[in-house]
Design a protein around this motif. Structure first.
Motif, PDB file in Angstrom:
ATOM      1  N   LYS A   1       0.827  -1.333  -0.222  1.00 14.61           N
ATOM      2  CA  LYS A   1      -0.095   0.049   0.019  1.00 14.61           C
ATOM      3  C   LYS A   1       0.746   1.277   0.135  1.00 14.61           C
ATOM      4  CE  LYS A   1      -3.793   2.078   2.240  1.00 14.61           C
ATOM      5  NZ  LYS A   1      -5.112   2.220   2.940  1.00 14.61           N
ATOM      6  N   GLU A   2       1.907   1.360   0.879  1.00 17.92           N
ATOM      7  CA  GLU A   2       2.857   2.271   0.663  1.00 17.92           C
ATOM      8  C   GLU A   2       3.315   2.712  -0.546  1.00 17.92           C
ATOM      9  OE1 GLU A   2       5.931   1.555   3.707  1.00 17.92           O
ATOM     10  OE2 GLU A   2       4.388   1.414   5.459  1.00 17.92           O
TER      11      GLU A   2
ATOM     12  N   ASN B   1       1.939   1.652  -3.585  1.00 15.50           N
ATOM     13  CA  ASN B   1       0.869   2.153  -4.165  1.00 15.50           C
ATOM     14  C   ASN B   1       0.570   3.330  -4.249  1.00 15.50           C
ATOM     15  OD1 ASN B   1       0.550  -0.230  -5.977  1.00 15.50           O
ATOM     16  ND2 ASN B   1      -0.952  -1.174  -4.442  1.00 15.50           N
ATOM     17  N   GLU B   2       0.930   4.206  -3.011  1.00 16.28           N
ATOM     18  CA  GLU B   2       0.690   5.511  -2.807  1.00 16.28           C
ATOM     19  C   GLU B   2       1.797   6.332  -3.133  1.00 16.28           C
ATOM     20  OE1 GLU B   2      -0.377   5.390   1.559  1.00 16.28           O
ATOM     21  OE2 GLU B   2      -2.524   4.720   0.755  1.00 16.28           O
TER      22      GLU B   2
ATOM     23  N   ASP C   1       4.035   8.487  -5.752  1.00 20.09           N
ATOM     24  CA  ASP C   1       3.677   9.119  -7.111  1.00 20.09           C
ATOM     25  C   ASP C   1       5.046   8.824  -7.710  1.00 20.09           C
ATOM     26  OD1 ASP C   1       2.790  10.779  -9.171  1.00 20.09           O
ATOM     27  OD2 ASP C   1       3.626  12.528  -8.240  1.00 20.09           O
TER      28      ASP C   1
ATOM     29  N   GLU D   1      -3.974  -5.026  -2.944  1.00 15.00           N
ATOM     30  CA  GLU D   1      -2.645  -4.320  -3.198  1.00 15.00           C
ATOM     31  C   GLU D   1      -2.198  -4.695  -4.407  1.00 15.00           C
ATOM     32  OE1 GLU D   1      -2.358  -1.222  -2.001  1.00 15.00           O
ATOM     33  OE2 GLU D   1      -4.011  -1.555  -0.497  1.00 15.00           O
TER      34      GLU D   1
ATOM     35  N   GLU E   1      -4.090   0.345 -11.585  1.00 19.45           N
ATOM     36  CA  GLU E   1      -3.306   1.856 -11.904  1.00 19.45           C
ATOM     37  C   GLU E   1      -2.361   1.433 -12.983  1.00 19.45           C
ATOM     38  OE1 GLU E   1      -1.952   3.041  -8.066  1.00 19.45           O
ATOM     39  OE2 GLU E   1      -3.889   3.589  -7.274  1.00 19.45           O
TER      40      GLU E   1
END
Length: 195
Positions: free
Chosen positions: A71-72, A74-75, A77, A132, A139
């Motif tokens: 998750k870290e 995926n967040e 940029d 995730e 994405e």
């Protein structure tokens, strides 16, 4: 902050993980785990009613741990290609620093299906991790980096490659440490999944 009971549950799961990875699932007993923690068997049953329930809680614990790491990523940029590399780094780092987690997933969860058939149907017990990975794929497709394909074929390619490398390392077949393969594997996986 975790309550004392939650901390104790984590200690039990960690001890069980370590014992399962050394002795195997079927050869490890609740008394073995209790002895390792210097607690009574009766007290162990206050936390986990059976070894099968403990087994399911452990796989959920691993899924939450790895899912949180992903998750870290995926967040962040960053590009899909960079995310691919970071996911591989996290997986290999976990395999190196917490080998019992990956070993449990590969050797117990995937090969002891009778224990996980009730209450862990499909991917319920590894939901956080799988979610995730789904987000990573979705994405990547949305921004045009990855091909739109069946999730399971993409997931199988990604995880099969990583699991295979960790297995080879665990069998002492690889001549180098896992992190030495990150660049090549990142390149290969990204190229296989990309447009």
């Amino acid at each position: 902050m975790l309550s004392k009971k939650e901390q104790k549950k984590e200690q039990i799961m960690q001890s069980a993980l370590e014992l399962f990875s050394v002795k195997g699932f079927y050869n490890t007993t609740i008394p073995d785990i209790a002895n390792a923690l210097k607690m009574s068997v009766g007290n162990m049953y206050n936390y986990f009613k059976s070894k099968d329930i403990l087994a399911k809680e452990i796989i959920k614990y691993i899924s939450v741990y790895l899912g949180g790491k992903l998750k870290e990523i995926n967040e962040l940029d960053i590009s899909t290609e960079e995310k691919t590399r970071k996911i591989i780094e996290v997986y290999f780092e976990t395999a190196s620093k917490k080998p019992e987690m990956i070993d449990y997933f590969l050797r117990i969860y995937l090969s002891t299906r009778d224990v996980f058939k009730e209450g862990c149907e499909g991917m319920i017990c590894v939901n956080e991790f799988v979610t995730e990975i789904m987000i990573y794929f979705e994405e990547g497709v949305k921004c045009g980096d990855l091909r739109d394909q069946d999730f399971f074929s993409a997931f199988g390619l990604f995880m099969g490659y990583l699991g295979g490398m960790v297995f080879l390392k665990g069998e002492d077949v690889l001549p180098k440490e896992l992190d030495a393969y990150v660049d090549d594997i990142s390149y290969n996986i990204y190229k296989a999944l990309s447009v």
